[in-house]
Design a protein around this motif. Structure first.
Motif, mmCIF file in Angstrom:
data_model
loop_
_atom_site.group_PDB
_atom_site.id
_atom_site.type_symbol
_atom_site.label_atom_id
_atom_site.label_comp_id
_atom_site.label_asym_id
_atom_site.label_seq_id
_atom_site.Cartn_x
_atom_site.Cartn_y
_atom_site.Cartn_z
ATOM 1 N N SER A 408 37.573 44.513 36.782
ATOM 2 C CA SER A 408 36.527 43.658 36.204
ATOM 3 C C SER A 408 35.481 44.491 35.475
ATOM 4 N N LYS A 409 35.003 45.535 36.145
ATOM 5 C CA LYS A 409 33.941 46.354 35.556
ATOM 6 C C LYS A 409 34.427 47.101 34.319
ATOM 7 N N GLN A 410 35.659 47.607 34.395
ATOM 8 C CA GLN A 410 36.160 48.402 33.279
ATOM 9 C C GLN A 410 36.464 47.562 32.049
ATOM 10 N N LEU A 411 36.976 46.347 32.252
ATOM 11 C CA LEU A 411 37.194 45.462 31.102
ATOM 12 C C LEU A 411 35.883 45.230 30.369
ATOM 13 N N PHE A 412 34.843 44.943 31.137
ATOM 14 C CA PHE A 412 33.525 44.701 30.530
ATOM 15 C C PHE A 412 32.983 45.973 29.885
ATOM 16 N N GLU A 413 33.103 47.091 30.585
ATOM 17 C CA GLU A 413 32.646 48.376 30.032
ATOM 18 C C GLU A 413 33.338 48.688 28.710
ATOM 19 N N ASN A 414 34.599 48.270 28.608
ATOM 20 C CA ASN A 414 35.372 48.550 27.395
ATOM 21 C C ASN A 414 35.223 47.466 26.324
ATOM 22 N N GLY A 415 34.295 46.542 26.551
ATOM 23 C CA GLY A 415 33.956 45.582 25.504
ATOM 24 C C GLY A 415 34.690 44.265 25.552
ATOM 25 N N LEU A 416 35.240 43.892 26.723
ATOM 26 C CA LEU A 416 35.924 42.605 26.844
ATOM 27 C C LEU A 416 35.352 41.827 28.017
ATOM 28 N N TYR A 417 34.774 40.687 27.717
ATOM 29 C CA TYR A 417 34.331 39.774 28.767
ATOM 30 C C TYR A 417 35.478 38.808 29.055
ATOM 31 N N CYS A 418 35.988 38.833 30.298
ATOM 32 C CA CYS A 418 37.027 37.885 30.698
ATOM 33 C C CYS A 418 36.936 37.748 32.210
ATOM 34 N N ARG A 419 37.970 37.262 32.844
ATOM 35 C CA ARG A 419 37.917 37.051 34.287
ATOM 36 C C ARG A 419 39.076 37.762 34.964
ATOM 37 N N ALA A 420 38.746 38.605 35.929
ATOM 38 C CA ALA A 420 39.742 39.155 36.841
ATOM 39 C C ALA A 420 39.562 38.424 38.162
ATOM 40 N N ASP A 421 40.581 37.709 38.578
ATOM 41 C CA ASP A 421 40.425 36.704 39.627
ATOM 42 C C ASP A 421 41.499 36.863 40.693
ATOM 43 N N ASP A 422 41.109 36.712 41.956
ATOM 44 C CA ASP A 422 42.120 36.770 43.015
ATOM 45 C C ASP A 422 42.120 35.498 43.858
ATOM 46 N N ARG A 423 41.774 34.370 43.227
ATOM 47 C CA ARG A 423 41.916 33.083 43.919
ATOM 48 C C ARG A 423 43.401 32.716 43.852
ATOM 49 N N GLY A 424 44.132 33.139 44.865
ATOM 50 C CA GLY A 424 45.587 33.130 44.792
ATOM 51 C C GLY A 424 46.011 34.572 44.587
ATOM 52 N N ASP A 425 47.008 34.806 43.751
ATOM 53 C CA ASP A 425 47.424 36.169 43.446
ATOM 54 C C ASP A 425 46.529 36.734 42.342
ATOM 55 N N PRO A 426 46.367 38.066 42.288
ATOM 56 C CA PRO A 426 45.429 38.640 41.321
ATOM 57 C C PRO A 426 45.877 38.452 39.880
ATOM 58 N N VAL A 427 44.962 37.973 39.054
ATOM 59 C CA VAL A 427 45.267 37.717 37.641
ATOM 60 C C VAL A 427 44.089 38.134 36.768
ATOM 61 N N VAL A 428 44.387 38.410 35.516
ATOM 62 C CA VAL A 428 43.377 38.522 34.474
ATOM 63 C C VAL A 428 43.535 37.292 33.598
ATOM 64 N N GLN A 429 42.458 36.522 33.446
ATOM 65 C CA GLN A 429 42.527 35.284 32.669
ATOM 66 C C GLN A 429 41.861 35.454 31.310
ATOM 67 N N LEU A 430 42.468 34.845 30.291
ATOM 68 C CA LEU A 430 41.997 34.969 28.919
ATOM 69 C C LEU A 430 41.992 33.610 28.242
ATOM 70 N N ALA A 431 40.845 33.252 27.669
ATOM 71 C CA ALA A 431 40.714 31.977 26.971
ATOM 72 C C ALA A 431 39.613 32.129 25.922
#
Length: 459
Positions: A408-431
């Motif tokens: 989560s932190k590294q995606l944001f640090e690298n200039g991408l706001y998105c969601r890294a989520d583990d509600r269920g299995d771990p996923v990165v969500q993009l919309a």
């Protein structure tokens, strides 16, 4: 009167001291700065230091038309000058009437009645209350239960939270509204049966709803709540024929079908209402988020004439409402936003580009940590695994370290706001916003690739 309040220049510290952020582990900001986003333009947002981030989540599946649309701000200002507020409690105002008519025009079948709320959770709450009272008015007073799917998120109000299928989110607030039951979701990547046959899996998953209705007793079940593409767990699309079978089951047992489109409506999948994309007509649609592209809050339950009919007789009244439901300013912004949809062809843009977005994200399959890429329209999830062959997932401790501690932190640090989520299995969500194009897709893929490559090296 006291002295005037001095505005702090250190917004990050002030945010930690006074702003209780939603769904946020507040302790994580005790010794690190709270990110403060100050403006947006197109598909990007900027923090108070001027750093730019690609908005890979459209705010929160919301900013369909992109950031910085002056005409939406101007629509709000015009309406606020003319009529800033009036309730729709026994009265109407022009923008609520116009917006209700427009939503009814977009909705399928006989979904012609629009009950406004201020957000998605309220719309879900409204739909359950409406379903209960509908059955009482039509001579079925014992029909009050609802069925939804495992891991599905439907909102935070006490009723909507009961419908939600995420035990960890519910546990602190138990006991919740009674009567909510759960069935398997449509995650074919982890299908317990028919995983190699999408149509058979879809039939099986739908039939679990019928089995639950029969187990509870058809005379006790009021409604089924389903997202067209399930959000929590990482963007589960429906298998072929799934919704057609669910519609058949609901009709057989006099159970209302509620299409929870808080995320999926207004172009997220390339159609104004997502049920159209999958060829089914629900009894109620709940919607919110993208209706205004986030420029002002609003939500709605769009209801079929058949379900509304008993409420329009005699002294019958739906004793339910919200002060800001159908707010004049929000309704005006929604109408202006829908004008942009039509003028710029945003729905068609999504349909024309969804394959390119999926194809670009699918390149990530060459990474050992990527198990599945799934979704629809401009709404995708990337499931992370420890072993691609066995589909072994990460332990809760590994998720804590991997998702929260690094990805989560590294995606944001690298200039991408998105969601890294583990509600269920771990996923990165993009919309991302619906104005996104191939350059957006490429930028997302490159940032995600770099971060996931480094994450794998740390395992």
């Amino acid at each position: 009167m006291g002295n005037p309040i001095a505005v702090s220049k250190d917004r990050s510290s002030t945010a930690y001291d006074h702003l209780w952020m939603h769904f946020t582990r507040m302790s994580s900001y005790e010794k690190s700065p709270v990110p403060v986003i100050v403006r947006g333009e197109g598909t990007y947002v900027y923090d108070e230091h001027g750093k730019r981030y690609l908005d890979g989540l459209a705010g929160l599946f919301v900013v369909q038309a992109g950031h910085g649309r002056a005409e939406l701000a101007e629509a709000a200002a015009r309406q606020a000058r003319e009529l800033a507020f009036f309730p729709v409690w026994s009265y109407a105002h022009p923008k609520a009437v116009e917006l209700a008519e427009r939503l009814a025009h977009y909705a399928p079948g006989d979904l012609d009645k629009v009950f406004f709320t201020t957000g998605g959770g309220e719309a879900v709450e409204t739909a359950w209350k409406l379903a209960k009272q509908y059955h009482k008015l039509t001579g079925n007073p014992t029909k009050y239960k609802v069925i939804s799917r495992a891991v599905a998120y439907h909102g935070t109000p006490q009723g909507a939270l009961a419908i939600t299928g995420l035990p960890a989110l519910k546990a602190p607030f138990e006991p919740l509204v009674p009567g909510a039951r759960k069935v398997p979701n449509t995650n074919i990547y982890r299908a317990p049966i028919h995983g190699d046959d999408p149509e058979a899996f879809g039939r099986w998953a739908a039939d679990q709803i019928e089995q639950q209705i029969l187990f509870e007793g058809p005379d006790t079940v009021a409604a089924v709540f389903l997202e067209p593409v399930q959000n929590a767990g990482g963007c589960f699309p429906p298998p072929p024929g799934y919704f057609q079978r669910v519609r058949e089951i609901c009709d057989t047992y006099d159970v209302l079908l509620v299409s929870d489109e808080v995320i999926c409506a207004f172009g997220r999948l390339g159609t104004m209402f997502a049920c159209d994309k999958f060829g089914y007509v629900p009894d109620i649609i709940t919607c919110a988020k993208g209706m205004t592209s986030g420029y002002s809050p609003i939500g709605a339950a769009v209801v079929s004439d058949r379900i509304a009919e008993p409420f329009f007789k005699g002294s019958n009244t739906f004793l339910h409402g919200y002060t800001f439901g159908g707010h004049p300013v929000s309704a005006a912004v929604a109408l202006a936003n829908l004008d942009i949809f039509e003028r710029e062809g945003l729905n068609q843009h999504v349909l024309d580009n969804e394959a390119a977005f999926f194809g670009t994200l699918s390149k990530l399959h060459d990474l050992p940590i990527v198990g599945d890429v799934r979704g629809n329209g401009f709404f995708y999830g990337i499931e992370l695994v420890k072993d691609k062959t066995t589909k072994e997932s990460f332990t809760p401790e590994e998720c804590e370290r991997l998702l929260y501690g690094f990805v989560s932190k590294q995606l944001f640090e690298n200039g991408l706001y998105c969601r890294a989520d583990d509600r269920g299995d771990p996923v990165v969500q993009l919309a991302p916003p619906l104005i996104s194009d191939q350059s957006t897709f490429d930028e997302i893929e490159q940032i995600v690739r770099g971060v996931l490559t480094e994450a794998w090296s740390r395992i």
